[in-house]
Scaffold this active site. Structure first.
Site, short mmCIF file in Angstrom:
data_model
loop_
_atom_site.label_atom_id
_atom_site.label_comp_id
_atom_site.label_asym_id
_atom_site.label_seq_id
_atom_site.Cartn_x
_atom_site.Cartn_y
_atom_site.Cartn_z
N GLN A 40 0.79 -1.23 0.00
CA GLN A 40 0.00 0.00 0.00
C GLN A 40 0.82 1.28 0.00
O GLN A 40 0.43 2.26 -0.62
CB GLN A 40 -0.93 0.00 1.22
CG GLN A 40 -1.92 1.13 1.24
CD GLN A 40 -3.05 0.87 2.20
OE1 GLN A 40 -3.98 0.14 1.90
NE2 GLN A 40 -2.97 1.45 3.38
N GLU A 56 -2.96 9.89 -0.73
CA GLU A 56 -2.07 10.52 0.23
C GLU A 56 -0.96 11.33 -0.43
O GLU A 56 0.03 11.68 0.21
CB GLU A 56 -1.50 9.46 1.18
CG GLU A 56 -2.61 8.77 1.96
CD GLU A 56 -2.11 7.72 2.93
OE1 GLU A 56 -0.89 7.49 2.99
OE2 GLU A 56 -2.95 7.13 3.62
N ASP A 66 4.48 0.11 4.07
CA ASP A 66 3.23 -0.32 4.70
C ASP A 66 2.59 -1.32 3.75
O ASP A 66 2.07 -0.95 2.70
CB ASP A 66 2.30 0.87 4.94
CG ASP A 66 0.93 0.44 5.49
OD1 ASP A 66 0.76 -0.75 5.82
OD2 ASP A 66 0.04 1.30 5.59
N LYS A 125 -3.52 6.25 15.53
CA LYS A 125 -4.55 6.97 14.78
C LYS A 125 -5.69 7.27 15.74
O LYS A 125 -6.44 6.36 16.12
CB LYS A 125 -5.06 6.12 13.62
CG LYS A 125 -4.04 5.83 12.53
CD LYS A 125 -4.61 4.87 11.50
CE LYS A 125 -3.68 4.67 10.32
NZ LYS A 125 -4.17 3.63 9.38
N SER A 176 -6.21 8.23 5.19
CA SER A 176 -6.22 8.57 3.76
C SER A 176 -7.27 9.63 3.46
O SER A 176 -7.10 10.45 2.55
CB SER A 176 -6.44 7.33 2.92
OG SER A 176 -7.56 6.61 3.36
#
Length: 421
Positions: free
Chosen positions: A162, A204, A241, A336, A366
């Protein structure tokens, strides 16, 4: 006594054009602050639940119900309270919700208020947010992980992993580190264009062209680092990631872009190969969140060599992190706030990680906004690292620009990139 005079939430748009909650808190001394809640694309199954309206409006993604919960249920409970008791305010919202995953009021409703209260309290005291939340010891500027090539759920291409990120670890201050990263980013674009690659941006801010395999993006990043005049592995390192839960099917890892299906052991061997060939210092979500056995294999093989970050694995949840600590899996946690849903719970998870020598990486989502709360939060909690995208797109650069501002404001600010790994 200064108290909360008004709480109001309305529906605004995030960086992907989807609705999200903006909460505004007004205090009795006239101080006011707002906060906008982010939203993720690849989400862990144990994350706190965003409340969405369903139906046809905004294709089901509206948040009017979450806003209504703020304007009625939450406001009725919190108006009149001191804004300075963050933990008590957050606990009242948790009790009012009463569910494990915040599905009654919505984590997006609760977090918006939690963040806005903290910001309003800081404004009332004429303190920057990082100083209000972190006190006198908030001195560390985080080393950024800049996502410059996007794949997986963040891009419409054939790349399975990703995020391909650079980390400017070989610098003495944040501003120089960010400058070098920006130069590598723009150099990468020139290299991609020269080879005929599409340079459309992912969610992103990273580039999202098609590549022949999952290794080719790393090759391009190495070339970009060198062409920009920096040394791979010394001044700038690489982080990945994998977001491997996204390609975990029936106990196997399906790398569709390479037409391969791997066991956890084979996938870990693949990572070991990449780490042996390239200056990779960190892998996030290298195996799936439910594959605890795979996480143990990964940690046993690479945990003493590189940083292994749990995102979907831990979802900023201190109970799940405690399980990971006891089982000896991973050695770092992604933070997060919207995965857990309050400022206080986020701080508790960070403290647990730091007590147990797990590194902490503050992170965006995102789906972001111009809100730079996490920049202050990273400094407040002395997180040594931050993920907030490429040095492009306004919602990403809002965080970097705030960190530049913080760096200039702190006498004796520390940038510890050289000491991270």
């Amino acid at each position: 006594m200064i108290f909360i005079e008004d709480i109001f939430a309305d529906e605004v748009l995030d960086s992907r054009g989807n609705p999200t909650v903006r909460a505004t808190v007004t205090l009795s001394d006239g101080s006011r602050a707002s906060a906008i809640v982010p939203s993720g694309a690849s989400t862990g199954v144990n994350e706190a639940l965003e409340l969405r309206d369903g139906g046809e409006r905004y294709l089901g993604k509206g948040v009017l119900k979450a806003c209504e919960n703020v304007n009625t249920l939450i406001a009725n409970e919190l108006i009149g309270m001191s804004p300075y008791d963050q933990a008590e305010i957050d606990n009242i919202m948790l009790e009012l919700d009463g569910t494990e995953n915040k599905s009654k009021l919505g984590a997006n409703a609760i977090l918006g208020v939690s963040m806005a209260v903290a910001r309003a309290a800081a404004n009332s005291l004429d303190l920057p947010l990082f100083r209000y939340l972190g006190g006198a010891n908030a001195l560390v500027l985080p080393t950024p992980m800049l996502n410059i090539i996007n794949g997986g759920a963040h891009a419409d291409n054939d790349v399975d992993l990703q995020e391909y990120m650079i980390m400017p670890t070989g610098f003495d201050d944040f501003a120089e580190a960010l400058r070098a990263s920006s130069e590598v980013y723009h150099t990468l674009k020139k290299l991609l264009v020269a080879d005929g690659h599409n340079t459309a941006l992912g969610d992103e801010g990273g580039f999202a062209p098609n590549f022949k395999n999952n290794e080719e993006p790393i090759e391009y990043i190495i070339k970009a680092i060198e062409k920009a005049g920096y040394k791979p592995g010394e001044e700038i390192t690489i982080a990945l990631d994998a977001a491997s839960s996204e390609f975990y099917k029936d106990g196997k890892y399906v790398l569709a872009g390479e037409n391969k299906t791997l066991s956890a052991e084979e996938l870990v061997d693949y990572y070991a190969y990449l780490c042996g060939k390239y200056p990779i210092v960190s892998i996030e979500d290298g195996v799936a969140e439910e594959d605890w056995e795979g996480w143990k294999i990964l940690t046993d093989k690479l945990g003493d060599k590189i940083q292994l970050v749990g995102d979907d694995l831990f979802v900023t949840n201190k109970k799940i992190l405690q399980k990971g600590i006891e089982l000896g899996v991973a050695n770092a946690i992604l933070i997060k706030p919207n995965q857990i849903g309050t400022v206080s719970e986020t701080m508790q998870t960070v403290r647990l990680a730091q007590r147990n020598n797990y590194k902490t990486v503050m992170s965006h989502r995102s789906g972001e906004s111009e809100d730079a709360f996490i920049a202050d939060f990273a400094v407040a909690l002395n997180c040594g690292e931050i993920k907030t995208g490429a040095p492009a797109r306004g919602e990403r650069n809002a965080k970097y620009n705030r960190l530049l501002e913080i760096a200039r404001s702190i006498a004796g600010a520390e940038y510890i990139g050289k000491d991270l790994f």
